[in-house]
Design a protein around this motif. Sequence first.
Motif, PDB file in Angstrom:
ATOM      1  N   LEU A   1      -7.184  15.294  -9.367  1.00 13.36           N
ATOM      2  CA  LEU A   1      -5.868  15.381  -8.737  1.00 13.36           C
ATOM      3  C   LEU A   1      -5.662  14.169  -7.848  1.00 13.36           C
ATOM      4  N   SER A   2      -4.486  13.531  -7.965  1.00 13.89           N
ATOM      5  CA  SER A   2      -4.128  12.479  -7.015  1.00 13.89           C
ATOM      6  C   SER A   2      -3.068  13.028  -6.081  1.00 13.89           C
ATOM      7  N   THR A   3      -3.280  12.876  -4.788  1.00 16.05           N
ATOM      8  CA  THR A   3      -2.292  13.344  -3.817  1.00 16.05           C
ATOM      9  C   THR A   3      -1.747  12.150  -3.046  1.00 16.05           C
ATOM     10  N   GLY A   4      -0.584  12.346  -2.451  1.00 18.59           N
ATOM     11  CA  GLY A   4      -0.052  11.366  -1.510  1.00 18.59           C
ATOM     12  C   GLY A   4       0.392  10.073  -2.155  1.00 18.59           C
ATOM     13  N   ARG A   5       0.066   8.961  -1.506  1.00 20.43           N
ATOM     14  CA  ARG A   5       0.751   7.724  -1.841  1.00 20.43           C
ATOM     15  C   ARG A   5       0.046   6.515  -1.252  1.00 20.43           C
ATOM     16  N   ARG A   6       0.513   5.330  -1.639  1.00 14.86           N
ATOM     17  CA  ARG A   6       0.093   4.060  -1.046  1.00 14.86           C
ATOM     18  C   ARG A   6       1.172   3.545  -0.104  1.00 14.86           C
ATOM     19  N   THR A   7       2.313   4.191  -0.102  1.00 13.31           N
ATOM     20  CA  THR A   7       3.442   3.711   0.695  1.00 13.31           C
ATOM     21  C   THR A   7       3.363   4.237   2.127  1.00 13.31           C
ATOM     22  N   ALA A   8       4.133   3.593   3.015  1.00 11.33           N
ATOM     23  CA  ALA A   8       4.108   3.983   4.419  1.00 11.33           C
ATOM     24  C   ALA A   8       4.673   5.389   4.616  1.00 11.33           C
ATOM     25  N   LYS A   9       5.658   5.753   3.803  1.00 10.54           N
ATOM     26  CA  LYS A   9       6.282   7.062   3.929  1.00 10.54           C
ATOM     27  C   LYS A   9       6.297   7.778   2.579  1.00 10.54           C
ATOM     28  N   GLY A  10       6.549   9.082   2.602  1.00  8.87           N
ATOM     29  CA  GLY A  10       6.648   9.829   1.362  1.00  8.87           C
ATOM     30  C   GLY A  10       6.651  11.320   1.638  1.00  8.87           C
ATOM     31  N   VAL A  11       7.604  12.037   1.051  1.00  7.33           N
ATOM     32  CA  VAL A  11       7.712  13.493   1.267  1.00  7.33           C
ATOM     33  C   VAL A  11       7.928  14.230  -0.048  1.00  7.33           C
TER      34      VAL A  11
END
Lengths: 455, 455
Positions: A176-186
């Motif tokens: 599973l990949s969660t989240g992001r590499r970006t500063a923000k994300g919802v």
Amino acid sequence: MDQLIASLHEALPDEAILTDPDVTATYANDMAGFCEAGAPAVVVMPRTVEQVQHVMRTATALRVPVVPQGARTGLSGAANATDGCIVLSFVRMDRILEINPVERIAVVEPGVVNAVLSRAVAEQGLYYPPDPSSWEQCTIGGNIGTGSGGLCCVKYGVTAEYVLGLDVVLADGRLLSTGRRTAKGVAGYDMTRLFVGSEGSLGIVVKATLALKPAPREQLALAAEFPSAAAACEAICEIMARGHAPSLLELMDRTTLRAVNTMANMGLPESTEALLLAAFDTPDPAEDLAAVTAVCKAAGATEVVPAEDTAESELLLQARRLALVALEKVRSATMIDDVCVPRSRLAEMIDGTAAIAERHDLTIGVCAHAGDGNTHPVVCFDPGDADEARRARISFDEIMALGLELGGTITGEHGVGILKKEWLAREIGPVGLELQRGIKKTFDPLDLLNPGKLF
Amino acid sequence: MDQLIASLHEALPDEAILTDPDVTATYANDMAGFCEAGAPAVVVMPRTVEQVQHVMRTATALRVPVVPQGARTGLSGAANATDGCIVLSFVRMDRILEINPVERIAVVEPGVVNAVLSRAVAEQGLYYPPDPSSWEQCTIGGNIGTGSGGLCCVKYGVTAEYVLGLDVVLADGRLLSTGRRTAKGVAGYDMTRLFVGSEGSLGIVVKATLALKPAPREQLALAAEFPSAAAACEAICEIMARGHAPSLLELMDRTTLRAVNTMANMGLPESTEALLLAAFDTPDPAEDLAAVTAVCKAAGATEVVPAEDTAESELLLQARRLALVALEKVRSATMIDDVCVPRSRLAEMIDGTAAIAERHDLTIGVCAHAGDGNTHPVVCFDPGDADEARRARISFDEIMALGLELGGTITGEHGVGILKKEWLAREIGPVGLELQRGIKKTFDPLDLLNPGKLF
């Protein structure tokens, strides 16, 4: 058992599989006291994500529990083995995959040691703030599992605030990949934050994308001596209420000071009941130190010593670094509690802990990340003395009860593990517990991931 | 239906229950386009936690879906009603219960308007950073539901980082308290963060404990004109890589600048293809502005105008404030996208969006929280023109596809709602989706809480 080992060998090299009981027994524990630990069936040291996936597929197929481990510096038993389990040790999966100054991120494997990462990013003018005391040993994977804090959290926050995204191997071996590499994300539920502090009970972190800050300036510290914990706590509240942003705000109580004084001959006067250390990495730290000096004096400080340079700062902070070592010399063992209370209740926490120590005829020194209200009462005892060990355990629990009574939490940064399971139930209540168990079941229906921890 | 209304009346005053279809119809939508909305059976406006609990008990007993609403300024349809639902509007549950400078927290009801809270804490020398553009209307409950951001996030972070604890009414009416009042805490899974950004699909937030910062200094801004988006983005990357900490770093593309120029006669030269706004609230902002001016010039800025005082700063920032209004004048409707990409891919995102606009013969202006890589492409169209509306919808989707291709996320701060459901599935993949649905089922087994949103 034979089947388990044979199965593991299908995708892992021999050197990654340890089965000698004398060796595997050394992986039974983290650094917490009073926590049961079983005998692992095998210790596996993967180097790749695919190997971790194979371990989890095997574990699921054979219904074998898995206990993930980093450097085993944890203080709650969260990394303790259970009988017949696979210990999954990440010490060899320790590559820094990327450091990116434009995105201000690092991408790392879970076995990277905190200090190694901190130094590597510092070389590029960046900063990974979370700095647990064990930072020279502890791993980022362990930090994520426990939601570690440290001394700089009063200004820079805790591990949770620096984890942007994770790769996680699930109980059944899926990735599973969660989240992001970006500063923000919802996008959707915050799965990343759900894994932080979950003590390996929901999935196995195999890669982390971490947020970095620009390197801070050098900090300048002061030490302030107080005739009572209450006076020191008054100063702490005033410092925070006035909007100061110290990069460190630490408190040591009388018991700790006595121990440090005895060990290192620091020459602290007997009349000092509490020592406050404050540091600033602001553009003009001397100005901040002057303002804080005034606050401390107004609160009753008998002596305030601001450092004039970094070397002097280091000398002042030395006392804090020696605190735990000094307390460990008092008796043969220590148990470090981790109760966090609202700042305004800090004095009650410290005085209440002293009363608990007196009632049980024990030495309990308190060091605190005072700016965060996060106290570490260190209960000193001799495990060979059954009655003293019993009193130590009781006082450890009474300290948590006091913390809850004061509106605090049983753990600010060390986690629940085995040590505080009963107390987690008391803190979050039956409804919270039911939902947390529901989440666990969603991720790990067979209860194979670090079973028996948290609840 | 009669039974539903009768049941609600058992614990709620008449004035809290709106059933006139002409009135309830006005609560069908938030501000997103292209999202279906049903007709609510009833709009309920509770004033107490007990009333919310009664609503949820009723909803569970009668199997009626519940859609929580704040100010309905959302841009993804997350607050849109479903047919026959109970709309639960929090606009009357708007008390600030506590502002505490020592603990640096505020405790609020969900209906408090962001700007009202911001002003109230400012009076005590404190700062609640998240500042969505709708801050004069939007509520804290809505901010928590969507995980709102804003202009200051580049320095101060997003809503998630300011929510310490929540009181939540569950689907069956039980009350859950999550998190803490303390600065730190890691007791069990992070339920608080799980609720932030969950768009009311896991529980109904009825109280929030928010972290506050000390009030910042006044910020000083500069405006820099660039001959290309690529040059502006190069400057942005360099500013961040050099460790600057701007309190605002905004970008407007050519299309946006033309619209603003036309509306407000700002006198921007035709040759300007991108305008960068940077601000600092550091102790010496003029020093930071000088350094950023040099960076901008090195990246090819044709003109850099640093403000000398706060009034001048405000004038410079005016263009950004007018951007959306100006773009809304281009055609009769707009759809605001919210794609966040790694900073280093920002130029590709902006140029790619321009190419999408050209291909579909549409006006699409991009404003961006550039320091975070968070772009807001504004698709202008006439909903009365079926083909143009179709092209607008296609280009909106192509923008998200481009964002994902560049390693970004489909939503930096607006959320998923109805608008981006399909895209959430594409971003998080089948494994992530399965786990998120599992979490939803744990909290809301009857699927009554804001059903049909997110996934």
